[in-house]
Design a protein around this motif. Sequence first.
Motif, PDB file in Angstrom:
ATOM      1  N   ARG A  22       9.635   4.931   0.535  1.00 36.32           N
ATOM      2  CA  ARG A  22       9.082   3.575   0.591  1.00 36.32           C
ATOM      3  C   ARG A  22       8.153   3.406   1.783  1.00 36.32           C
ATOM      4  O   ARG A  22       7.049   2.866   1.651  1.00 36.32           O
ATOM      5  N   GLU A  23       8.590   3.886   2.942  1.00 37.25           N
ATOM      6  CA  GLU A  23       7.755   3.755   4.131  1.00 37.25           C
ATOM      7  C   GLU A  23       6.497   4.619   4.037  1.00 37.25           C
ATOM      8  O   GLU A  23       5.437   4.229   4.530  1.00 37.25           O
ATOM      9  N   SER A  24       6.602   5.769   3.393  1.00 38.65           N
ATOM     10  CA  SER A  24       5.440   6.649   3.246  1.00 38.65           C
ATOM     11  C   SER A  24       4.350   6.000   2.410  1.00 38.65           C
ATOM     12  O   SER A  24       3.152   6.249   2.615  1.00 38.65           O
ATOM     13  N   LEU A  25       4.747   5.183   1.456  1.00 36.99           N
ATOM     14  CA  LEU A  25       3.764   4.510   0.605  1.00 36.99           C
ATOM     15  C   LEU A  25       2.819   3.628   1.423  1.00 36.99           C
ATOM     16  O   LEU A  25       1.662   3.440   1.060  1.00 36.99           O
ATOM     17  N   ARG A  26       3.307   3.122   2.541  1.00 36.70           N
ATOM     18  CA  ARG A  26       2.472   2.260   3.378  1.00 36.70           C
ATOM     19  C   ARG A  26       1.307   3.026   3.997  1.00 36.70           C
ATOM     20  O   ARG A  26       0.281   2.431   4.337  1.00 36.70           O
ATOM     21  N   MET A  56       2.751   9.995  -6.257  1.00 33.79           N
ATOM     22  CA  MET A  56       3.815   9.083  -5.874  1.00 33.79           C
ATOM     23  C   MET A  56       4.080   8.033  -6.952  1.00 33.79           C
ATOM     24  O   MET A  56       5.225   7.636  -7.174  1.00 33.79           O
ATOM     25  N   LEU A  57       3.047   7.588  -7.655  1.00 30.65           N
ATOM     26  CA  LEU A  57       3.280   6.668  -8.765  1.00 30.65           C
ATOM     27  C   LEU A  57       3.959   7.392  -9.912  1.00 30.65           C
ATOM     28  O   LEU A  57       4.824   6.832 -10.591  1.00 30.65           O
ATOM     29  N   ALA A  58       3.593   8.652 -10.146  1.00 31.77           N
ATOM     30  CA  ALA A  58       4.268   9.442 -11.177  1.00 31.77           C
ATOM     31  C   ALA A  58       5.752   9.574 -10.848  1.00 31.77           C
ATOM     32  O   ALA A  58       6.614   9.495 -11.734  1.00 31.77           O
ATOM     33  N   SER A  59       6.076   9.782  -9.573  1.00 30.61           N
ATOM     34  CA  SER A  59       7.474   9.856  -9.158  1.00 30.61           C
ATOM     35  C   SER A  59       8.194   8.543  -9.436  1.00 30.61           C
ATOM     36  O   SER A  59       9.342   8.530  -9.902  1.00 30.61           O
ATOM     37  N   ALA A  60       7.517   7.430  -9.165  1.00 31.85           N
ATOM     38  CA  ALA A  60       8.134   6.117  -9.348  1.00 31.85           C
ATOM     39  C   ALA A  60       8.396   5.795 -10.811  1.00 31.85           C
ATOM     40  O   ALA A  60       9.274   4.985 -11.122  1.00 31.85           O
ATOM     41  N   THR A  61       7.653   6.415 -11.709  1.00 35.32           N
ATOM     42  CA  THR A  61       7.854   6.151 -13.133  1.00 35.32           C
ATOM     43  C   THR A  61       8.823   7.132 -13.782  1.00 35.32           C
ATOM     44  O   THR A  61       9.225   6.910 -14.936  1.00 35.32           O
ATOM     45  N   PHE A 113       9.898   2.338  -4.783  1.00 39.48           N
ATOM     46  CA  PHE A 113       8.587   1.759  -5.067  1.00 39.48           C
ATOM     47  C   PHE A 113       8.709   0.253  -5.253  1.00 39.48           C
ATOM     48  O   PHE A 113       7.871  -0.519  -4.777  1.00 39.48           O
ATOM     49  N   ARG A 114       9.762  -0.180  -5.942  1.00 38.19           N
ATOM     50  CA  ARG A 114       9.987  -1.611  -6.134  1.00 38.19           C
ATOM     51  C   ARG A 114      10.157  -2.306  -4.789  1.00 38.19           C
ATOM     52  O   ARG A 114       9.601  -3.384  -4.545  1.00 38.19           O
ATOM     53  N   GLY A 115      10.926  -1.667  -3.902  1.00 37.05           N
ATOM     54  CA  GLY A 115      11.114  -2.241  -2.574  1.00 37.05           C
ATOM     55  C   GLY A 115       9.817  -2.321  -1.800  1.00 37.05           C
ATOM     56  O   GLY A 115       9.564  -3.306  -1.091  1.00 37.05           O
TER      57      GLY A 115
END
Length: 208
Positions: free
Chosen positions: A68-72, A115-120, A129-131
């Motif tokens: 989650r933090e990496s997404l930032r 990362m979006l592929a991972s989230a799906t 990802f939701r968080g």
Amino acid sequence: MPPPAQTGRRRGRRKGDPVSRETVLAAAKGRFARDGFEKTTLRAIAEDAGVDASMVLYLFGSKEALFRESLRLILDPGVLIEALSGGEADIGTRMVRAYLGVWESPESAESMRTMLASATSNPDAREAFRGFIQDYVLAAVVGTLGGDDRARLRAMLAASSLVGTAMMRYLMEIPPLSELATEDVIRLVAPTVTRYLTAPADELGLPG
């Protein structure tokens, strides 16, 4: 007696050096972007950062929190806030252009895809990802829009349009959307985003 042969000097962080959250986060971002959530391990992240795996857990608590933090580092909420703040174009055009810019930047495009592929595909990554969307993206956008429940729903509707466009265009690469020029996508999607963010509540049918 001759001195023992010297071995190669150990690389990486020296024992006793302070551990930087930013260093661990950068290593995590790189691993997640290359390998995806499921294949990335805390041990691998720790090795990349030159720290013990226990320190990674101490700093971030879990792999999900680290994701989650990496997404930032890839999708900075500040970029969207800057787009909301003003400019010559309408708000939808500014938002869509800023968001697509992240997807098309050489520095972040592949990371966004992975990362979006991972989230799906992974439930833990999806929760992280939701968080990220709720705690960082929506919180920042909602604050700019006014901060009430209607502002939150407006932001969520706009986000659904942006994320859906990205999934169809960049992740699944479904034509004709994947084949359009970026400016055409902006022109087509922006009016919907503008409407979600600015149209009167009764016109949108927002609940009271």
